[in-house]
Motif scaffolding. Structure first.
Motif, PDB file in Angstrom:
ATOM      1  N   ASP A   1      -6.047   4.959  11.423  1.00 58.74           N
ATOM      2  CA  ASP A   1      -6.223   3.724  12.207  1.00 58.74           C
ATOM      3  C   ASP A   1      -4.929   2.933  12.317  1.00 58.74           C
ATOM      4  OD1 ASP A   1      -9.131   3.786  12.729  1.00 58.74           O
ATOM      5  OD2 ASP A   1      -9.240   3.782  10.543  1.00 58.74           O
ATOM      6  N   GLU A   2      -4.161   2.955  11.245  1.00 60.25           N
ATOM      7  CA  GLU A   2      -2.900   2.211  11.239  1.00 60.25           C
ATOM      8  C   GLU A   2      -1.900   2.868  12.187  1.00 60.25           C
ATOM      9  OE1 GLU A   2      -4.528   3.235   8.425  1.00 60.25           O
ATOM     10  OE2 GLU A   2      -5.372   1.265   7.926  1.00 60.25           O
ATOM     11  N   ASP A   3      -1.869   4.193  12.184  1.00 59.44           N
ATOM     12  CA  ASP A   3      -0.966   4.936  13.070  1.00 59.44           C
ATOM     13  C   ASP A   3      -1.325   4.669  14.535  1.00 59.44           C
ATOM     14  OD1 ASP A   3       1.023   7.072  13.616  1.00 59.44           O
ATOM     15  OD2 ASP A   3      -0.722   8.167  14.349  1.00 59.44           O
TER      16      ASP A   3
ATOM     17  N   GLY B   1       0.842  -1.201   0.000  1.00 56.57           N
ATOM     18  CA  GLY B   1       0.000   0.000   0.000  1.00 56.57           C
ATOM     19  C   GLY B   1       0.873   1.245   0.000  1.00 56.57           C
ATOM     20  N   GLU B   2       0.246   2.371   0.320  1.00 51.17           N
ATOM     21  CA  GLU B   2       0.972   3.647   0.255  1.00 51.17           C
ATOM     22  C   GLU B   2       1.629   3.988   1.600  1.00 51.17           C
ATOM     23  OE1 GLU B   2      -0.706   7.153  -1.892  1.00 51.17           O
ATOM     24  OE2 GLU B   2      -0.954   7.892   0.158  1.00 51.17           O
ATOM     25  N   GLY B   3       0.813   4.005   2.635  1.00 53.41           N
ATOM     26  CA  GLY B   3       1.341   4.369   3.948  1.00 53.41           C
ATOM     27  C   GLY B   3       0.230   4.320   4.963  1.00 53.41           C
ATOM     28  N   PRO B   4       0.585   4.278   6.260  1.00 52.03           N
ATOM     29  CA  PRO B   4      -0.436   4.195   7.295  1.00 52.03           C
ATOM     30  C   PRO B   4      -1.370   5.400   7.292  1.00 52.03           C
ATOM     31  CG  PRO B   4       1.795   3.951   8.209  1.00 52.03           C
ATOM     32  CD  PRO B   4       1.948   4.345   6.776  1.00 52.03           C
ATOM     33  N   GLY B   5      -2.616   5.150   7.609  1.00 55.36           N
ATOM     34  CA  GLY B   5      -3.586   6.222   7.831  1.00 55.36           C
ATOM     35  C   GLY B   5      -3.829   6.352   9.329  1.00 55.36           C
TER      36      GLY B   5
END
Ligand code: URA
Length: 294
Positions: free
Chosen positions: A160-162, A154-158
């Motif tokens: 929720d991921e952070d 994917g691209e990078g954390p958003g």
């Protein structure tokens, strides 16, 4: 404990050059490694990588190969900058930048694979190589089966991921889970990673210097997992793999090679959420992937 000594030296070096309060921390692979050793079946396969634990128990004992290496190590070791090079070489290994890395990557198996991923995590999880290190809550390394045939980028954390330290756990992640299941897999049977490991503020696209700073981590993840097929989710991973700005709309659905790996570019799940008709295209692309994995 040559590796731990090197890590300690590395942290000391980082403090000398201005990064303070760095500590050796738990790896997300500790539990996995313990589980793997416990299973001790004739040909055990590692299971899913758990999410990073922040302040947990000390790391597990080093595997036999490293203990042997520690014994044969010369007692006098150069410190600071020289040791930074030694640890970067050890963790990044000779695989980086090699076109013919496939055979070498394939030779890394089972426990060694987990250990390589664990070392990569340990080296970078407190990274401050770009500005994203100062705003993140969690470093989102990625997770999944170190032996996966299928690796999603994917691209990078958003947001929720952070917050959780795990990739693709928000709305786009739930859609990715459904895509994975429709392909006949489970999330813990594939590997999921991102181009950048720290959330860009307001979910903006990662900047070129942020992508460049994070690249060695993803390169190592790909090499250690050594998947049969990589799926690039959206223009950011597609462009990274191609080394140029690329249109995902024009090129999705067409396999290409990155080094020796087969890559399928397709739309990012967040794009499908905004444009539900794109789901059909993604499903077409995933069927091509499934055909390669048969
Ligand atoms: N979008 C991504 O590209 N990666 C994530 O981990 C979550 C959302």
């Amino acid at each position: 404990m040559a590796v731990l000594q090197d890590l300690q030296d590395y942290l000391e070096y980082m403090e000398v050059v201005g990064f303070e309060n760095l500590v050796l921390d738990e790896s997300p692979f500790a539990a996995l490694l313990a589980e793997y050793r416990q299973a001790a079946a004739p040909s055990p396969r590692p299971s899913a990588v758990p999410p990073p634990a922040r302040h947990a128990a000390p790391p597990p004992p080093l595997p036999a190969a490293e203990r042997k290496q520690a014994k044969s190590e010369k007692p006098a070791r150069p410190k600071a900058a020289a040791n930074l090079m030694s640890i970067m070489n050890m963790v990044q290994g000779p695989l980086l930048e090699k076109e013919d890395n496939r055979a070498k990557a394939a030779a890394i198996q089972g426990e060694d694979k987990i250990d390589c991923l664990r070392k990569t995590y340990q080296t970078f999880h407190q990274c401050q190589a770009c500005a994203l290190g100062t705003t993140r809550t969690h470093f989102v390394f990625g997770e999944g089966n170190p032996d996966a045939d299928l690796l999603f980028i994917g691209e990078g954390p958003g947001f929720d991921e952070d917050r959780t330290g795990r990739p693709f756990v928000g709305k786009a992640g739930q859609l990715l889970d459904r895509i994975i299941e429709a392909m006949g897999y489970r999330r813990d049977k594939v590997f999921i990673a991102n181009i950048v490991k720290c959330r860009p503020p307001n979910n903006r696209k990662p900047l070129p210097d942020e992508v460049a700073a994070c690249s060695p981590i993803l390169e190592k993840q790909i090499e250690y997992v050594n998947p049969k097929v990589i799926v690039a989710l959206g223009a950011t991973p597609f462009s990274w793999l191609k080394g140029a700005n690329m249109s995902i709309t024009r090129h999705r659905g067409q396999f290409f090679n990155w080094r020796d790996y087969m890559v399928m570019p397709t739309f990012h799940p967040a794009y499908i959420l905004r444009n539900p008709v794109a789901k059909r295209d993604v499903w077409e692309d995933m069927q091509k992937v499934m055909a390669k994995l048969k």
